[in-house]
Design an enzyme around this catalytic site. Sequence first.
Site: not given
Length: 320
Positions: A78, A102, A107, A189, A235, A296
């Site tokens: 995170r 997701q 990652r 990200h 978002d 991003e």
Amino acid sequence: MVDRPKKPSALAATPGLAPQPQVNITHSNSTVSAVLPTGESVEILLYGATITSWKDAAGDEKLWLSEKAVTDGTKAVRGGIPLVFPVFGTAPDHEATSKLPQHGFARTSTWEFLGKSTSESSETKDGGDSSVKLDFGLSDAELSEESKKAWPYSFGLIYSVTLSKDGLTTTMLVRNEGETSWDFQLLMHSYLRISDISAVSVTGLESSSYVDKVASPISTTTSPDGPVKITGKTDRVYTPAGGPSAPVAISEGGKKKFSIVRDNLNEVVVWNPWVDAKSIGDFAPADGYKQMICVESGAVKGWQKLEAGETWEGGQIIGV
């Protein structure tokens, strides 16, 4: 003692090598770090090839990392700059990626460190190297059995992280190593560290179409002809009106803090969880949303298709 009027002169001191970037592999071979002679530094976790730290010459951190970020390889990190591939979010209606978790597997996979390269600049103090490029690789051979079953394609990724005095460049090369075509999405990200989200504005997204993922139902609209301000949960997936080469700038208190220039990455995602951060288990402190903004660079609207043997490349430069 015999006088020697023609005795040899003292040997000139051998000039030392110009300062070089220091590259180390630490923490049980799980982290690669680099420091320039001028003091800038970067750290990349091999798990996810996630950049967890980027500091300027004064030692000031440029990325936001949650105080509860898990860096032991058990879940995605995170904060920092995680990599999203081959799907952004989830895509239950897209057969090839419908079974993936997701944001895909990049990652949450362990990458291989492929090595470093440097570039020289006469402007560098003491004539040392002015940048260092670190390369990381991932292929289907390194995937977990679960990921291979969910996405049974042959591929190769080379992720390059270049640290310089003026910024950080991240570039991804994607190659189809198989005999059948497949398609993908990609996102870098980036969690950027700021001091006060209420003083932040984002320019370069004026009059641009964007998907508002907070709206119910999710809607597509056009941004006004002015800077983007964050005043609540945000978002959005922007397609900048200026095209992929148009820079996006993040300012705080009227002073430019970051600039982002993209190459072959058509979309810009702007994300801040606002007070909903308290419901994100690994987001800490709960009011940490005030010190971060995600801007991003990605190719996430539609799909990039690669035929057998084809390659694709995209990247960004984050300047300070």
